[in-house]
Write an enzyme that holds these catalytic residues in place. Structure first.
Site, PDB file in Angstrom:
ATOM      1  N   TYR A 106     102.513 -22.944  23.912  1.00  0.00           N
ATOM      2  CA  TYR A 106     101.265 -22.157  23.929  1.00  0.00           C
ATOM      3  C   TYR A 106     101.535 -20.690  24.269  1.00  0.00           C
ATOM      4  CZ  TYR A 106      98.291 -26.002  22.757  1.00  0.00           C
ATOM      5  OH  TYR A 106      97.698 -27.002  22.051  1.00  0.00           O
ATOM      6  N   ARG A 127     102.626 -19.007  21.178  1.00  0.00           N
ATOM      7  CA  ARG A 127     101.494 -18.756  20.271  1.00  0.00           C
ATOM      8  C   ARG A 127     100.586 -17.652  20.810  1.00  0.00           C
ATOM      9  NH1 ARG A 127      98.847 -24.240  19.437  1.00  0.00           N
ATOM     10  NH2 ARG A 127      97.420 -23.000  18.194  1.00  0.00           N
ATOM     11  N   ASN A 169      89.457 -22.290  15.010  1.00  0.00           N
ATOM     12  CA  ASN A 169      90.592 -21.497  15.490  1.00  0.00           C
ATOM     13  C   ASN A 169      90.465 -21.179  16.976  1.00  0.00           C
ATOM     14  OD1 ASN A 169      91.303 -21.596  12.858  1.00  0.00           O
ATOM     15  ND2 ASN A 169      90.797 -19.468  12.380  1.00  0.00           N
ATOM     16  N   HIS A 210      87.327 -25.747  19.052  1.00  0.00           N
ATOM     17  CA  HIS A 210      88.552 -26.280  19.653  1.00  0.00           C
ATOM     18  C   HIS A 210      89.043 -25.441  20.830  1.00  0.00           C
ATOM     19  CE1 HIS A 210      89.510 -28.572  15.646  1.00  0.00           C
ATOM     20  NE2 HIS A 210      88.590 -29.180  16.372  1.00  0.00           N
ATOM     21  N   CYS A 222      91.730 -25.873  35.131  1.00  0.00           N
ATOM     22  CA  CYS A 222      92.448 -26.620  36.164  1.00  0.00           C
ATOM     23  C   CYS A 222      92.441 -28.117  35.846  1.00  0.00           C
ATOM     24  CB  CYS A 222      91.806 -26.376  37.531  1.00  0.00           C
ATOM     25  SG  CYS A 222      92.611 -27.300  38.860  1.00  0.00           S
ATOM     26  N   CYS A 252      92.242 -24.155  43.719  1.00  0.00           N
ATOM     27  CA  CYS A 252      92.799 -25.307  44.449  1.00  0.00           C
ATOM     28  C   CYS A 252      94.314 -25.426  44.358  1.00  0.00           C
ATOM     29  CB  CYS A 252      92.143 -26.601  43.961  1.00  0.00           C
ATOM     30  SG  CYS A 252      92.783 -27.196  42.399  1.00  0.00           S
ATOM     31  N   SER A 303      92.097 -27.342   6.167  1.00  0.00           N
ATOM     32  CA  SER A 303      92.502 -28.501   5.376  1.00  0.00           C
ATOM     33  C   SER A 303      91.424 -29.578   5.406  1.00  0.00           C
ATOM     34  CB  SER A 303      93.827 -29.068   5.901  1.00  0.00           C
ATOM     35  OG  SER A 303      93.703 -29.396   7.267  1.00  0.00           O
ATOM     36  N   GLU A 345      94.553 -23.436  -1.933  1.00  0.00           N
ATOM     37  CA  GLU A 345      94.893 -24.786  -2.384  1.00  0.00           C
ATOM     38  C   GLU A 345      93.671 -25.676  -2.268  1.00  0.00           C
ATOM     39  OE1 GLU A 345      98.377 -26.294  -0.283  1.00  0.00           O
ATOM     40  OE2 GLU A 345      99.078 -24.229  -0.156  1.00  0.00           O
TER      41      GLU A 345
HETATM   42  C1  BJW Z   1      94.390 -20.518   3.479  1.00  0.00           C
HETATM   43  C2  BJW Z   1      95.220 -19.396   3.463  1.00  0.00           C
HETATM   44  C3  BJW Z   1      94.603 -18.155   3.184  1.00  0.00           C
HETATM   45  C4  BJW Z   1      96.430 -21.132   3.949  1.00  0.00           C
HETATM   46  N1  BJW Z   1      93.277 -18.093   2.951  1.00  0.00           N
HETATM   47  N2  BJW Z   1      93.094 -20.438   3.246  1.00  0.00           N
HETATM   48  C5  BJW Z   1      91.394 -41.227  11.854  1.00  0.00           C
HETATM   49  C6  BJW Z   1      90.249 -40.878  11.150  1.00  0.00           C
HETATM   50  C7  BJW Z   1      89.376 -39.940  11.646  1.00  0.00           C
HETATM   51  C8  BJW Z   1      89.620 -39.293  12.850  1.00  0.00           C
HETATM   52  C9  BJW Z   1      90.746 -39.643  13.543  1.00  0.00           C
HETATM   53  C10 BJW Z   1      91.612 -40.579  13.049  1.00  0.00           C
HETATM   54  N3  BJW Z   1      92.630 -40.688  13.938  1.00  0.00           N
HETATM   55  C11 BJW Z   1      92.421 -39.836  14.955  1.00  0.00           C
HETATM   56  C12 BJW Z   1      91.268 -39.199  14.742  1.00  0.00           C
HETATM   57  C13 BJW Z   1      90.650 -38.195  15.573  1.00  0.00           C
HETATM   58  C14 BJW Z   1      91.370 -36.873  15.505  1.00  0.00           C
HETATM   59  C15 BJW Z   1      91.630 -36.472  14.047  1.00  0.00           C
HETATM   60  O1  BJW Z   1      90.788 -35.917  13.365  1.00  0.00           O
HETATM   61  N4  BJW Z   1      92.825 -36.703  13.556  1.00  0.00           N
HETATM   62  C16 BJW Z   1      93.161 -36.410  12.163  1.00  0.00           C
HETATM   63  C17 BJW Z   1      94.502 -35.703  12.102  1.00  0.00           C
HETATM   64  C18 BJW Z   1      93.112 -37.678  11.369  1.00  0.00           C
HETATM   65  N5  BJW Z   1      90.456 -35.960  16.111  1.00  0.00           N
HETATM   66  C19 BJW Z   1      90.403 -35.783  17.415  1.00  0.00           C
HETATM   67  O2  BJW Z   1      91.151 -36.373  18.176  1.00  0.00           O
HETATM   68  C20 BJW Z   1      89.328 -34.861  17.915  1.00  0.00           C
HETATM   69  N6  BJW Z   1      88.599 -35.479  18.949  1.00  0.00           N
HETATM   70  C21 BJW Z   1      87.891 -36.581  18.762  1.00  0.00           C
HETATM   71  O3  BJW Z   1      87.838 -37.144  17.696  1.00  0.00           O
HETATM   72  O4  BJW Z   1      87.231 -37.001  19.899  1.00  0.00           O
HETATM   73  C22 BJW Z   1      86.596 -38.273  19.851  1.00  0.00           C
HETATM   74  C23 BJW Z   1      87.609 -39.262  20.345  1.00  0.00           C
HETATM   75  C24 BJW Z   1      87.801 -39.389  21.692  1.00  0.00           C
HETATM   76  C25 BJW Z   1      88.725 -40.328  22.158  1.00  0.00           C
HETATM   77  C26 BJW Z   1      89.485 -41.053  21.247  1.00  0.00           C
HETATM   78  C27 BJW Z   1      89.308 -40.884  19.876  1.00  0.00           C
HETATM   79  C28 BJW Z   1      88.351 -39.968  19.432  1.00  0.00           C
HETATM   80  C29 BJW Z   1      89.921 -33.599  18.483  1.00  0.00           C
HETATM   81  C30 BJW Z   1      90.626 -32.802  17.454  1.00  0.00           C
HETATM   82  C31 BJW Z   1      91.261 -31.581  18.107  1.00  0.00           C
HETATM   83  C32 BJW Z   1      92.126 -30.813  17.118  1.00  0.00           C
HETATM   84  N7  BJW Z   1      92.948 -29.922  17.863  1.00  0.00           N
HETATM   85  C33 BJW Z   1      93.809 -29.002  17.138  1.00  0.00           C
HETATM   86  C34 BJW Z   1      94.708 -28.287  18.177  1.00  0.00           C
HETATM   87  C35 BJW Z   1      93.877 -27.264  18.943  1.00  0.00           C
HETATM   88  C36 BJW Z   1      94.675 -26.576  19.999  1.00  0.00           C
HETATM   89  C37 BJW Z   1      95.803 -25.773  19.410  1.00  0.00           C
HETATM   90  O5  BJW Z   1      95.583 -24.891  18.576  1.00  0.00           O
HETATM   91  O6  BJW Z   1      96.925 -26.022  19.823  1.00  0.00           O
HETATM   92  O7  BJW Z   1      93.030 -28.059  16.388  1.00  0.00           O
HETATM   93  S1  BJW Z   1      94.787 -29.798  15.876  1.00  0.00           S
HETATM   94  C38 BJW Z   1      94.725 -28.465  14.734  1.00  0.00           C
HETATM   95  O8  BJW Z   1      94.038 -28.881  13.536  1.00  0.00           O
HETATM   96  C39 BJW Z   1      93.834 -27.391  15.394  1.00  0.00           C
HETATM   97  C40 BJW Z   1      93.000 -26.933  14.235  1.00  0.00           C
HETATM   98  O9  BJW Z   1      91.815 -26.310  14.677  1.00  0.00           O
HETATM   99  C41 BJW Z   1      92.770 -28.197  13.470  1.00  0.00           C
HETATM  100  C42 BJW Z   1      92.362 -27.997  12.020  1.00  0.00           C
HETATM  101  O10 BJW Z   1      93.375 -27.370  11.299  1.00  0.00           O
HETATM  102  P1  BJW Z   1      92.983 -26.302  10.159  1.00  0.00           P
HETATM  103  O11 BJW Z   1      92.350 -25.136  10.757  1.00  0.00           O
HETATM  104  O12 BJW Z   1      92.259 -27.000   9.066  1.00  0.00           O
HETATM  105  O13 BJW Z   1      94.446 -25.833   9.685  1.00  0.00           O
HETATM  106  P2  BJW Z   1      95.443 -26.510   8.636  1.00  0.00           P
HETATM  107  O14 BJW Z   1      96.782 -25.949   8.901  1.00  0.00           O
HETATM  108  O15 BJW Z   1      95.319 -27.987   8.619  1.00  0.00           O
HETATM  109  O16 BJW Z   1      94.926 -25.999   7.216  1.00  0.00           O
HETATM  110  C43 BJW Z   1      95.035 -24.641   6.851  1.00  0.00           C
HETATM  111  C44 BJW Z   1      94.343 -24.461   5.512  1.00  0.00           C
HETATM  112  O17 BJW Z   1      94.330 -23.079   5.205  1.00  0.00           O
HETATM  113  C45 BJW Z   1      95.055 -25.160   4.341  1.00  0.00           C
HETATM  114  O18 BJW Z   1      94.087 -25.876   3.573  1.00  0.00           O
HETATM  115  C46 BJW Z   1      95.629 -24.007   3.511  1.00  0.00           C
HETATM  116  O19 BJW Z   1      95.612 -24.264   2.107  1.00  0.00           O
HETATM  117  C47 BJW Z   1      94.660 -22.908   3.841  1.00  0.00           C
HETATM  118  N8  BJW Z   1      95.187 -21.528   3.721  1.00  0.00           N
HETATM  119  N9  BJW Z   1      96.495 -19.727   3.688  1.00  0.00           N
HETATM  120  C48 BJW Z   1      92.552 -19.195   2.930  1.00  0.00           C
HETATM  121  N10 BJW Z   1      95.335 -16.954   3.106  1.00  0.00           N
HETATM  122 ZN    ZN Z   2      91.554 -26.230  40.620  1.00  0.00          ZN
END
Ligand code: BJW
Ligand code: ZN
Length: 249
Positions: free
Chosen positions: A74, A77, A108, A125, A133, A155, A194, A220
């Protein structure tokens, strides 16, 4: 014409008119909108998960196992984002806010929409610029990359990044505001995600079910991208052109 390689002028013109006529517009953004600022996306070429496994770093279990490793990732980043600037895509959305009523919902954690000047983007997110904490849950804002392991000023316990990891719930208030925004939108503009991470991806379907037209800007075809008007180009080029056309009298 910077956009000519990606999208026809006719299609851009039609979409610009649709945006202009929408009395409520909701924009869902992902990592792709920040790609032109040099912030790596998560998936795809150069994506963050290519070098690091998500399950090794972005889960509560990973943090309990190895907080030093997770904080190093982190801090790296935070450094990247601190050195980055908002790009033409972020700025176009600021300009669009002057033309119509819109809400930005972002996955983001980089804070670049706000730095560009967008008012109150909803951060689904969390943020790289908040820490929390692990014991008393006190939150604080930070303005530079963390060095070493941060501890709570209240704390003394270990602090964690203020982001949402896999398996964690989204901040309740943000998610409710986001559902409200897509439910009331006439157009949902999906930019640079995505569309595979839930529940953020489901917001698009909620909007569509409530009658919104879904438009997508992504070079894409995204896995979640069905039944959409696709503008296949980079956000930093397509969005400024779209806003320029929408601003014409
Ligand atoms: C361009 C470009 C340009 C490139 N112009 N475009 C099975 C089914 C359904 C759900 C689940 C499942 N198994 C597990 C889950 C739940 C899970 C999930 O969804 N998993 C999937 C992977 C399947 N979700 C969770 O766990 C969430 N919580 C939840 O569900 O709570 C309920 C629960 C509780 C207890 C138990 C179970 C459920 C929480 C999700 C949190 C996601 N966190 C992250 C990290 C954040 C912190 C950090 O940054 O470190 O968030 S993961 C990461 O992915 C980050 C992003 O916000 C998120 C989405 O990614 P994003 O933004 O779409 O990026 P990319 O890289 O995937 O795509 C980029 C795109 O840009 C591409 O399409 C390119 O083509 C495009 N591009 N250049 C325009 N110039
Ligand atoms: Zn504390």
């Amino acid at each position: 014409m910077c956009h000519a390689d990606f999208v026809s002028d006719e299609k851009l013109g039609l979409v610009a008119n649709r945006l202009k006529r929408a009395s409520r517009l909701t924009i869902l953004t992902g990592a792709g909108v920040s790609a032109a600022s040099g912030v790596p996306t998560f998936r795809g070429s150069g994506g963050l998960w290519r070098q690091f496994r998500a399950e090794d770093l972005a889960t509560p279990e990973a943090f309990s196992r190895d907080p030093v490793l997770v904080w190093e990732w982190y801090a790296w980043r935070q450094g990247l984002v601190a050195a980055a600037e908002p790009n033409a895509g972020h700025r176009a959305l600021v300009d669009l806010e002057r033309l119509t009523t819109l809400t930005i919902v972002t996955q983001n954690v980089d804070g670049l929409h706000a730095r560009a000047g967008s008012s109150e983007p909803i951060e689904l997110h969390g943020s790289l610029w908040r820490v929390r904490c692990t014991k008393c849950s006190a939150e604080r804002a930070i303005d530079s990359p963390i060095q070493g392991l941060p501890t709570c000023p209240e704390c003394g316990a270990l602090e964690r990044p203020g982001v949402v990891w896999f398996g964690e719930s989204l901040p309740e208030e943000s998610f409710e505001l986001a559902i409200d925004a897509v439910s009331r939108a006439q157009v949902v503009l999906v930019v640079g995600t995505s569309g595979i991470v839930q529940p953020a991806a489901s917001l698009v379907e909620i909007g569509r079910a409530r009658g919104a037209t879904v438009i997508e800007v992504n070079p894409e075809a995204s896995p979640g991208g069905r039944n959409r008007i696709a503008l296949a180009g980079p956000a930093g080029e397509v969005l400024p052109e779209l806003v320029r056309l929408a601003a014409r009298p």
